[in-house]
Design a protein around this motif. Structure first.
Motif: not given
Length: 538
Positions: A422-430
């Motif tokens: 969930k946290g990674i999905k909230e980082i637009p570049e990843l």
């Protein structure tokens, strides 16, 4: 009469035509024709195995090295890369001992060891995989398995008449693990058996060796081949080299799973084994084991499932309600399974298990010697002597935790994995690679250099795994990450921001090497770099 006349006429015409050639030329022509056919066939097989592009590049590189000065230049450049990979470790080895001390240290050696251990990096909560047990090394579950190991440190199951307790421990560890992986199911056949090994690689090696010899006995295959998806562990490449098996590594599908239809195209009369992973190490995605089982059953060949990572998670994740597809001996085509107890089984390092559907297959794992002057000898695994302390530690881990303990641990790491996704999905570049089924989360980027992100994370103390196809990094979630998940996501977000605002390699970072290795078309060159790096380590 007409046939006889025709044959006589043909003979006269042939003799007349051949009379213009030298007898020696006529004698050598068939030999040269056979040689030319052999060369063409070998070239065809080489291109078929390596691909046209790789074959052409390999030929060009080998030809270039014949030019004076080119080979020397290439070797010098390779040495620069090796020294970069070492990152200063060579200077540390200058102080290593090269011979025994004149006078022994006695019990003081323990203090020396504590001092050296204190120089290790701070790994708690910072490593992808590596240490799967939570908490401190001096308490809790750590202390239980440490004491168990110490108690049986000098035992050896090779002497089964002496160390009967360790022999029992191994048998019970194997049986309890088999029960988790379908041995109690009706369609398992009721003969699931196996042995403990030193780790996932040995378990895989034994499964491949046993499959090779079993298929030779069953089908008479003497030129064995095996087919694996490109996401399968590199231990299969090692097995192919050790046991002289031709290896086909097949691209995965768009979901990063084994492509069953593509794998089927590689099956032939020499195929002994197909491999599936649950999950695969790179992306944490489970291969379609049922479909692979149907395929191997239809061809009458072996199917090995690599459960080294998932063996002590997936059965409990299923009980917790996670949608886990079939993966074990409940799938009829599965003939062998490898599962590591030293990962999510939370046992001491150096403990794994190889399981077989029946004794007929496992018997091909054993080596029996009858002509040795030292007596009759039989060994179940690659190692002869085996550390009974590790077996005891694995038994202690499983018995101390029980089903409820593993359920609790699985719940914690699965929830932590979901939080990281969930946290990674909230980082637009990843973006996340595929749809992870378990506790491995791989992620890449189309906006920043993911290897530069990895270098920044390393500078913050994190130790993640760099991947290729596609370029990405992953974290293998363990109990060590449960209390620090927010720290990880914060550092990851900051690292991405740093690379976005200040792109370019950091001093001492390995991003340029990882990136160059991924783009380098000559994979033989990359292989040479890895071998040179390993050769320089001692």
């Amino acid at each position: 009469m007409e046939l006889s006349t025709f044959l006589l006429g043909f003979r006269a015409s042939a003799n007349s035509f051949l009379s213009q050639y030298e007898p020696l030329a006529l004698l050598l022509a068939p030999a040269f024709a056979l040689l030319a056919a052999w060369i063409i066939q070998s070239l065809f097989h080489f291109v078929e195995e390596n691909g046209l592009k790789a074959s052409i590049i390999g030929f060009i590189m080998k030809s270039a090295k014949l030019i004076p000065g080119v080979k020397k230049y290439i070797e010098a450049e390779k040495q620069k890369v090796v020294e970069k990979l070492q990152s200063g470790s060579k200077s540390k080895r200058d102080s290593w001992l090269t011979e025994l001390p004149r006078v022994g240290l006695g019990t003081e050696v323990i203090e020396n060891m504590k001092e050296e251990k204190g120089k290790d990096i701070a790994w708690k909560g910072k490593c992808s995989g590596t240490v799967y047990i939570g908490g401190s090394e001096s308490e809790g579950h750590f202390s239980v398995i440490n004491e168990a190991y110490s108690m049986f440190a000098h035992t050896n199951p090779l002497h089964l008449d002496v160390f009967q307790s360790v022999v029992r421990f191994e048998g019970e560890v194997v049986a309890m693990t088999a029960a988790l992986l379908g041995s109690k199911e009706n369609n398992s056949g009721g003969q699931i058996c196996g042995n403990m090994t030193s780790g996932g690689t040995e378990s895989i090696l034994l499964a491949v060796k046993s499959s090779r010899d079993y298929m030779k006995a069953k089908k008479g295959i003497t030129k064995p081949e095996m087919i694996i998806p490109e996401s399968a562990h590199s231990a299969y490449d090692k097995a192919a080299q050790y046991f002289n098996i031709k290896l086909w590594r097949v691209p995965v599908n768009k979901e990063f799973q084994a492509d069953v239809k593509l794998i089927k195209r590689f099956v032939n009369r020499n195929t002994i084994l197909i491999v599936g992973s649950a999950p695969g190490f790179p992306h944490g995605i489970i291969d379609p084991i049922e479909e692979l089982g149907d395929l191997t059953s239809s061809f009458g060949i072996c199917l090995h499932v690599d459960l080294c990572l998932g063996g002590f998670v997936l059965p409990f994740a299923r009980k917790l309600g996670y949608p886990i597809p079939p993966f074990d001996f409940a799938v009829e085509g599965v003939t062998s399974i490898s599962v590591d107890v030293h990962k999510y089984g939370l046992a001491p390092k150096g403990t794994s298990i190889v399981l077989y559907r029946n004794h007929e297959i496992r018997k091909h794992q054993f080596v029996a010697v009858t002509e040795w002057s030292g007596g009759l000898y039989v060994s179940p695994t690659i190692a002869g002597s085996r550390p009974g302390g590790l077996i005891a530690g694995a038994w202690a881990a499983m018995m101390s935790l029980g089903q409820e303990g593993y359920l609790k641990c699985t719940k914690e790491i699965m929830e932590t994995s979901k939080r990281i996704q969930k946290g990674i999905k909230e980082i637009p570049e990843l973006f996340i690679i595929g749809r992870p089924d378990m506790t491995i989360v791989a992620f890449g980027s189309n906006d920043v250099d993911i290897f530069e992100v990895n270098d920044i994370m390393s500078s913050k103390g994190w130790h993640l795994n760099a991947l290729q196809k596609p370029n990405s990094i992953h974290i293998c979630v363990t109990l060590q990450h449960v209390p620090v998940v927010n720290d990880f996501l914060r550092d990851l977000m900051e690292s991405v921001k740093t690379v976005r605002e200040h792109p370019g390699p950091i001093n001492g970072g390995l991003a340029p090497i990882y990136g160059a290795a991924g783009r380098m078309p000559d994979r033989g060159m990359v292989q040479e770099l890895l071998v040179n790096f390993m050769d320089s380590s001692c």
